[in-house]
Each structure stands twice: as C-alpha cells, then as structure tokens.
Design a protein around this motif. Structure first.
Motif, PDB file in Angstrom:
ATOM      1  N   ASP A 466       0.836  -1.206   0.000  1.00 56.49           N
ATOM      2  CA  ASP A 466       0.000   0.000   0.000  1.00 56.49           C
ATOM      3  C   ASP A 466       0.870   1.255   0.000  1.00 56.49           C
ATOM      4  OD1 ASP A 466      -2.277  -1.537  -0.007  1.00 56.49           O
ATOM      5  OD2 ASP A 466      -2.569  -1.452   2.167  1.00 56.49           O
ATOM      6  N   LEU A 467       1.939   1.245   0.802  1.00 58.30           N
ATOM      7  CA  LEU A 467       2.857   2.389   0.833  1.00 58.30           C
ATOM      8  C   LEU A 467       3.468   2.624  -0.538  1.00 58.30           C
ATOM      9  CD1 LEU A 467       4.798   1.838   4.209  1.00 58.30           C
ATOM     10  CD2 LEU A 467       2.981   3.496   3.753  1.00 58.30           C
ATOM     11  N   LYS A 468       3.866   1.543  -1.186  1.00 51.41           N
ATOM     12  CA  LYS A 468       4.483   1.668  -2.505  1.00 51.41           C
ATOM     13  C   LYS A 468       3.469   2.166  -3.528  1.00 51.41           C
ATOM     14  CE  LYS A 468       6.962  -1.062  -5.960  1.00 51.41           C
ATOM     15  NZ  LYS A 468       8.018  -0.058  -6.154  1.00 51.41           N
ATOM     16  N   GLN A 470       0.920   4.028  -3.021  1.00 54.58           N
ATOM     17  CA  GLN A 470       0.617   5.429  -2.739  1.00 54.58           C
ATOM     18  C   GLN A 470       1.844   6.327  -2.865  1.00 54.58           C
ATOM     19  OE1 GLN A 470      -1.138   5.399   1.185  1.00 54.58           O
ATOM     20  NE2 GLN A 470      -2.603   3.795   0.625  1.00 54.58           N
ATOM     21  N   ARG A 472       4.440   6.468  -1.038  1.00 53.51           N
ATOM     22  CA  ARG A 472       4.870   6.986   0.258  1.00 53.51           C
ATOM     23  C   ARG A 472       6.204   6.363   0.644  1.00 53.51           C
ATOM     24  NH1 ARG A 472      -0.110   5.485   3.946  1.00 53.51           N
ATOM     25  NH2 ARG A 472       1.301   6.251   5.585  1.00 53.51           N
ATOM     26  N   SER A 473       6.874   6.983   1.594  1.00 49.05           N
ATOM     27  CA  SER A 473       8.187   6.518   2.028  1.00 49.05           C
ATOM     28  C   SER A 473       8.065   5.305   2.946  1.00 49.05           C
ATOM     29  CB  SER A 473       8.918   7.647   2.760  1.00 49.05           C
ATOM     30  OG  SER A 473      10.090   7.166   3.374  1.00 49.05           O
ATOM     31  N   LEU A 474       9.098   4.458   2.919  1.00 48.39           N
ATOM     32  CA  LEU A 474       9.146   3.339   3.859  1.00 48.39           C
ATOM     33  C   LEU A 474       9.207   3.828   5.296  1.00 48.39           C
ATOM     34  CD1 LEU A 474      11.665   0.905   2.096  1.00 48.39           C
ATOM     35  CD2 LEU A 474       9.177   0.681   2.245  1.00 48.39           C
ATOM     36  N   ASP A 476       7.255   5.729   6.696  1.00 51.40           N
ATOM     37  CA  ASP A 476       5.907   5.752   7.260  1.00 51.40           C
ATOM     38  C   ASP A 476       5.520   4.414   7.895  1.00 51.40           C
ATOM     39  OD1 ASP A 476       5.697   8.329   6.390  1.00 51.40           O
ATOM     40  OD2 ASP A 476       4.613   7.833   4.549  1.00 51.40           O
ATOM     41  N   TYR A 477       6.220   3.358   7.525  1.00 47.54           N
ATOM     42  CA  TYR A 477       5.944   2.043   8.113  1.00 47.54           C
ATOM     43  C   TYR A 477       6.184   2.054   9.615  1.00 47.54           C
ATOM     44  CZ  TYR A 477       6.450  -3.039   8.909  1.00 47.54           C
ATOM     45  OH  TYR A 477       6.330  -4.338   9.381  1.00 47.54           O
TER      46      TYR A 477
END
Length: 634
Positions: A466-468, A470, A472-474, A476-477
């Motif tokens: 989902d991060l990828k 969107q 978004r940066s890792l 945020d995990y």
C-alpha cells in the motif's frame, strides 16, 4: 601549469586563472576538480605577476587602457602625492574583491581546469562548457559587476545548463567521475588475453567488462582444457545486434523530450532472444550489454533453451502521468517493434517496467504488427496465462535457496533473512519467505532501509504494498509499527542475518558491505538481482566462505514462467497455483543439478564456495559453445 617568467598582462586568459587562485592554491593537474570555497586571509599578491604558459596574447581592453593611463599620470606626480593616490583606490578595491570572491566562490563551487586548443580554460562541471560567461574576472572593477553577474545568470538559465543539471541531479552525483575498472588477476595468460581484448574494444563500459571478467574467471579451467573455446568466447562477447535509437515524446504540457533507447540481441544460438526491458535514468549501453550477457547465460542454464537479450531506456517514470508513460512507451515501440516477434525477440518486465508499461508496449506492438502474436510476457497481456507470472522470479529464488540449504542439511525455517529493494521481486520474496517459515526483517529503497526485528508477516507485507502504491516513504511504516526503524542513507547489510537476498540493482554490495555481512553472521548470499556485488565484495565473501548463489541460476524462475506462458497449452488451460509451483520447483532442481555437475566435471568440490558460482557459468557456456560450433562461423 604555472611557471615564473615574463608577464602576459591582464588579459582574459589571466582572468580565467584569477578565479582559480581564489583559494590560495593552484590546480596541481589539468582536469583536477577544485573547490573554490574561500578561505580566510588576504589576496595573494604574487598571483598577478604569474604568467600562464601557452596563453595567447591579446590587446588590452579599453578599461585596462584607461587604468594604464591613470597609472602613468600618477607616476608623473611627486612621490608623496603618488603614495596618497595609490593608497585610496587599493583599499577600496580590496573590499570589492573580497565581496566578489565570496559571490563567485559560491557560484563556481563546481569547476575544473582543462586545456582547450593549447590554452588553459575554466570549465563548468555541469555543462562541460567554457566561454565568456565562465571567464569573467572576479577581480574586475565595480563598474563591470552587473555585466558579469548578468552573463552568469544567462548561462544558468540556459536550456543546455538546465538539462545538464537535471541529468546530474538524477544521477545523485554532483560531479560524474569515471570509476576505474577493477581488473581481476587471472591464472592463465589465455584467459587474460580475452579480458584484455574486451577492455581494448569497450574501455568505458564498466558494467559489461565486470560481467565479462566474472564469466572468464569462472571459465579458466574450461579454456585451459580446450583452446577452441577462446575463439568461441571472443565471438560470444560481441553481441549479434545492437540497436540504439532516439525516443521522442510529448509531456502533458505539450513540451517535447528525447530519451535514448537500447536493445541488445546478444546471442541466438540456442533460440529466439528473450530478455527484459528496463526504464531507469542510469540506463546506458554498458548496462544493456551486461544485462544481455547475463540473460544469455541464464537462459542457456535453464531447462528451456533460448537466446539472450536486454534493453530499455534512460527514461524515468517517477513523477510521470499515465498518459505521459503511455506516449513514451508507444514512441519506444514505434522504433523497436520490427525486431520483436515469436521467433525473434521475446521482451519481458524489468526494473521500471511493470504491468502498466508492458500493456502499453504490447498494445502499440499489436497495432503496428497487425496481429496478436504471443511475443510479450506479463500479467494482463495474456489473460489466460499462468496465474503466478509476476511471482515466478521471486518464488524461484526462495525455492532455490531451500534446495541449497537442503544440500547443506539445513532448513530455512527460523532463519533471519535480509532483503534489499522494495519492488515486485523483493516483496514477493518476502511473501514466499514468510510462507516457508523464514523471518525476513528488512527492505530498502534508494534513501535508506527499513528493519523490523519482529519480522514481516502477510499483513505487514500488504501494508508495504500500500505504501508503494501510494508512493509513500518506507519511513511511514515505522509510524504504524513502533518496533520497526528506518535508517536514512544506509544499507541493510549490517543487520544480523543467516541469508542475504539482494534484490536491488547491480553493484549494490561493495567491499565494506561484504565485510558487514560476514560480521553479521551471513552464510549464504542469493543474488536476486543481476551482479549485485562488486568484484571486491565477491573476493571478500569468498575468503569468508560465504556461499554465493549466482543470479543466472537462482533467477531462472522468470524464464520458466515465460516459457509456460508462451506454450500453446497455456492458452487453453489456466494453471493453478499448485501446478505452477510444482513446475517451477522441478525446473529449479534441474538448474541446480546442471550447475553442480558442470562444477564437478572441472574439479570443483560441492563444498567449495566457488562450485555453484563457477559451475553455473560453465554449464551455460558449454551449451552455447556447442550450438555455436555446430552452426559454424555466423
């Protein structure tokens, strides 16, 4: 560069060198990069009297003539008046020089000196050009300041400079410097002559030369046993066909851009070419040839005999809209489609090319070719194709790792695995590692790496996807999972592990990273990407008895899946996941058996860390060599 002698006057060439003297030391060698950051202290008075050898003499400018006249008038005055008049302008000029030097030092932070037509010039390290805008005298008078800064601003706003700066920032290198090619010591002069010929022919293709060295090093015993293979190797190292072409495309604002496209048909002795298409800003001919050579060996080692190819473009899809990517893919295919076909070339996904890009490429190919030939692979291109095409390469890596561990009487369950990358291969590797009971703890991107000491599970992997998706940066995990940490500008190779699986790009593991892996307890390194280790890293891992599983063996899963897709039975039957995995496991067993058999035939013991690494190359090369011998000199 500078020698004492007769003065040449304050000409424009002298102005060039005044700028360089700003840091109180001269450039030692032509072409050496210099840092123009200003240090403390007054100006060096000796520099004005230092002539430049080879500089053309020029007539003094009107400004200099006026200054000379003023000095002549001053010399006719009494001594006391001369001293008073000289002291005032010198003091004022010194303040101006100090301020200007600070401005120019900031502007010319990246510059170098080189000889052009026998004259030393100051070049911009971004656009590699010189000219009046680079030769303004920072020691000039106050009246010319606006003119100088205006010329500099004109250069910085020029399209040439902006394009060079964009490419420079894309490569994340302030100054691009050619790295020296690391040459391995070979035992035989015959093998050394092959490397020497490759270096002479392609001295600037570092990635290709590196892959050639690794192959020749593995084939030393083969070449020593039969000198006929020297000629075969020389022919093999020259690709059958290289296509280099421009790819013009229009963005959403109506502006035109041009990228460079590549396709290398490396060898078709065993069958039609098959290989990936890579879109990446650093893509060049050297990388295309290296990928084509590796793919040739990989296809020859697999159960399905195919030729090898590779290609792509220096196009960066990041930040581009779907329409921009579609227009680029269509322009790319307009030139290259005539070389594709079921019996010619079979392109597949690679870095920067996924489901979306393959769909656009195939659509334009179908339109131009006028038929629906099965010459492309990838999910959604063949709606009745294999159900696990995207996962095949990653699952094959894990299956191969299990086979290696079984040879060592070990089980993969409970082993800590360090994985690099965060693309489709890396995420599917995580998924399969979790399924077989291993503990994957890391992923990485271009800015750092993420470690989760508890290990990833299926829910966490879904969150990473989902991060990828969107963009978004890792980082945020770690906001969701508190025990996870993200480390900026770092690599995961210092984390405690049993198995390392690099799935990023070539040469991501250098010598220091290899030492970190050894100190972290790593025993097996499975190459998930092509040539992930530098030669120095490979040497360090071998000395520490770390088993290296080569990509040409471990990465055969993608070849297997592609052949299943292109099989006519696949167009009628939809393979279940169990059927597909069963075929994939069987193919990986055959690949491992071939590699170990070839290693044993040439005296490498199975326990040796070089057995699998060299055996895989030997088996692939012998298959290609036999076909090339049978087909004659073509």
């Amino acid at each position: 560069m500078f020698l004492p002698g007769g003065g040449l006057g304050m000409n424009s060439t002298m102005d060039d060198m005044n700028l360089i003297q700003a840091q109180r030391h001269l450039v030692r060698d032509l072409g050496e990069e210099i840092d123009l950051e200003i240090g403390p202290g007054d100006d060096d008075p000796s520099f004005a009297n230092t002539p430049l050898i080879g500089g053309p003499t020029q007539e003094p400018s009107a400004e200099e003539q006026d200054e000379s006249k003023q000095m002549a008038m001053v010399s006719q005055l009494p001594n006391e008046d001369q001293d008073m008049l000289k002291a005032q302008p010198a003091k004022r000029k010194k303040k101006v020089v100090k301020r200007w030097r600070e401005e120019w030092a900031d502007t010319y932070k990246w510059a170098y000196v080189d000889v052009k037509e026998g004259t030393a010039r100051i070049f911009c390290s971004v656009c590699k050009e010189y000219g009046r805008k680079h030769r303004r005298n920072p020691y000039g008078n106050e009246g010319s300041r606006n003119m100088q800064m205006s010329a500099l601003e004109e250069h910085n706003n020029s399209l040439l400079h902006k394009e060079a700066l964009r490419l420079q920032m894309a490569s994340k290198d302030k100054i691009v410097v050619d790295k020296p090619i690391y040459v391995k010591a070979l035992m035989s002069k015959t093998a050394g002559s092959i490397i020497e010929a490759a270096l002479k022919r392609d001295p600037h293709e570092a990635e290709f030369i590196q892959s050639v060295q690794e192959a020749v090093h593995a084939l030393e015993r083969v070449i020593a046993k039969n000198s006929h293979y020297v000629n075969i190797m020389e022919r093999l190292l020259e690709p059958e066909r290289i296509i280099v072409f421009r790819v013009p495309w229009v963005d959403d604002r109506g502006e035109t851009h041009v990228n460079r496209g590549f396709r290398v048909h490396f060898n078709q002795a065993l069958g039609p070419c098959r290989g990936g298409i890579r879109f990446h800003p650093k893509m060049n001919l050297s990388i295309a040839k290296f990928l084509g050579f590796e793919q040739t060996l990989k296809n020859a080692l697999s159960p399905y005999k195919l030729g090898g190819a590779a290609g792509g473009s220096d196009f960066d899809s990041k930040g581009k809209s779907d329409n921009e990517i579609m227009r680029f893919c269509q322009s790319f295919m307009n030139e290259i489609y005539r070389y594709f076909g079921p019996d010619k070339d079979l392109p597949s996904e690679e870095m920067g090319v996924g489901i979306r890009e393959m769909g656009y490429l195939f659509g334009q190919y179908r339109r131009l070719a006028g038929n629906f030939q099965g010459s492309f692979t990838g999910t959604r291109v063949f709606w009745s194709g294999s159900s696990l095409r995207t996962e095949a390469t990653a699952y094959g890596l894990v299956f191969f790792t299990q086979l290696i561990l079984a040879e060592l009487n070990k089980d993969i369950k409970g082993l800590r695995c360090v994985v690099s990358g965060c693309g489709k291969i890396a995420l599917h590797v995580l998924e399969k590692l979790v399924a077989v009971g291993a503990i994957p703890i890391t992923v990485s991107d271009s800015k750092g790496y993420l470690v989760d000491e508890d290990g990833f599970d299926f829910m966490k992997i879904s969150f990473l996807r989902d991060l990828k998706a969107q963009q978004r940066s890792l980082r945020d995990y770690s906001k969701t999972y508190a025990r996870a940490k993200y480390y900026d500008e770092a690599k995961p190779w210092n984390e405690r592990c049993d198995v390392a699986i690099p799935c990023g790009s070539q040469n991501e593991i250098d010598h220091a990273d290899a030492i970190n892996l050894v100190n972290s307890g790593c025993h097996i390194l499975v190459e998930g990407s092509n040539m992930p280790c530098t030669p120095e890293a490979v040497d360090a891992l071998k000395k520490a008895n770390v088993l290296i599983v080569p990509a040409i063996a471990a990465g055969a899963g993608g070849v297997v899946a592609g052949e299943i897709e292109l099989n006519h039975e696949c167009n009628v039957l939809h393979w279940s996941a169990d059927d597909f995995e069963s075929k994939l496991q069987e193919a990986m067993k055959q690949t491992l058996h071939r590699a170990y058999k070839a290693a044993n035939d040439f005296g490498y013991q199975k326990e040796s860390p070089e057995a699998l690494l060299h055996g895989a190359v030997i088996s692939a090369f012998l298959a290609i060599a036999q076909a090339m011998t049978d087909q004659g000199c073509v």
